[in-house]
Design a protein around this motif. Structure first.
Motif, PDB file in Angstrom:
ATOM      1  N   GLU A   1      16.870   1.448  52.234  1.00 44.46           N
ATOM      2  CA  GLU A   1      17.387   0.272  51.539  1.00 44.46           C
ATOM      3  C   GLU A   1      18.892   0.097  51.691  1.00 44.46           C
TER       4      GLU A   1
ATOM      5  N   ARG B   1      14.432   2.645  42.782  1.00 43.32           N
ATOM      6  CA  ARG B   1      13.249   1.943  43.271  1.00 43.32           C
ATOM      7  C   ARG B   1      12.340   2.944  43.975  1.00 43.32           C
TER       8      ARG B   1
ATOM      9  N   GLU C   1      22.120   7.093  49.589  1.00 41.45           N
ATOM     10  CA  GLU C   1      20.695   6.877  49.368  1.00 41.45           C
ATOM     11  C   GLU C   1      19.955   8.203  49.439  1.00 41.45           C
TER      12      GLU C   1
ATOM     13  N   THR D   1      28.401   4.312  48.710  1.00 38.23           N
ATOM     14  CA  THR D   1      26.990   4.190  48.348  1.00 38.23           C
ATOM     15  C   THR D   1      26.212   5.232  49.131  1.00 38.23           C
TER      16      THR D   1
ATOM     17  N   MET E   1      16.499   5.906  45.947  1.00 41.29           N
ATOM     18  CA  MET E   1      17.453   5.268  45.078  1.00 41.29           C
ATOM     19  C   MET E   1      18.761   5.104  45.816  1.00 41.29           C
TER      20      MET E   1
ATOM     21  N   ASP F   1      20.457   1.825  41.804  1.00 42.28           N
ATOM     22  CA  ASP F   1      19.278   0.999  42.030  1.00 42.28           C
ATOM     23  C   ASP F   1      18.130   1.975  42.240  1.00 42.28           C
TER      24      ASP F   1
ATOM     25  N   LYS G   1      26.866   2.961  39.724  1.00 40.75           N
ATOM     26  CA  LYS G   1      25.798   1.975  39.577  1.00 40.75           C
ATOM     27  C   LYS G   1      24.629   2.454  40.418  1.00 40.75           C
TER      28      LYS G   1
ATOM     29  N   LYS H   1      18.463  -3.926  52.468  1.00 38.11           N
ATOM     30  CA  LYS H   1      18.879  -4.963  51.513  1.00 38.11           C
ATOM     31  C   LYS H   1      19.830  -5.945  52.187  1.00 38.11           C
TER      32      LYS H   1
END
Length: 103
Positions: free
Chosen positions: A84, A78, A45, A43, A1, A76, A74, A88
């Motif tokens: 990612e 997955r 991960e 961000t 994520m 994501d 926020k 991305k």
């Protein structure tokens, strides 16, 4: 994520938040998780538990600079994907190059 988040203290003796943000980013970088910081968000991960443990620790670090902490987040989510944080962006750049190619 992937989780993009921003933290800011309030109720601090000064309007400047750079020391608080530095404390949060230090926590993220020391976590060892893949991360990226820009002018608005950091961000990170990892899996659910790893990422949210880092967000909590970063919020705790910011909390030392004021009586309240504001968190914008926020995610994501997955499952089964990793890398990612950069993949991305790589896919975006490839799409941009392809759309620029007239052939």
């Amino acid at each position: 994520m992937l989780v993009a988040f921003s933290l800011a203290p309030s109720g601090a003796p000064t309007d400047s938040v750079h020391d608080a943000v530095a404390a949060a980013v230090r926590v993220v970088r020391e976590s060892g998780l893949p991360n990226h910081t820009d002018s608005m968000f950091t961000t990170i991960e990892g899996d659910w538990d790893e990422v949210f443990a880092v967000v909590k620790a970063a919020a705790d670090a910011v909390g030392a600079f004021g009586s309240r902490v504001s968190l914008v987040l926020k995610a994501d989510i997955r499952p089964g994907y990793s890398g990612e944080l950069t993949a991305k962006l790589d896919r975006l750049e490839a799409a941009m190059e392809q759309s620029d190619d007239p052939a």
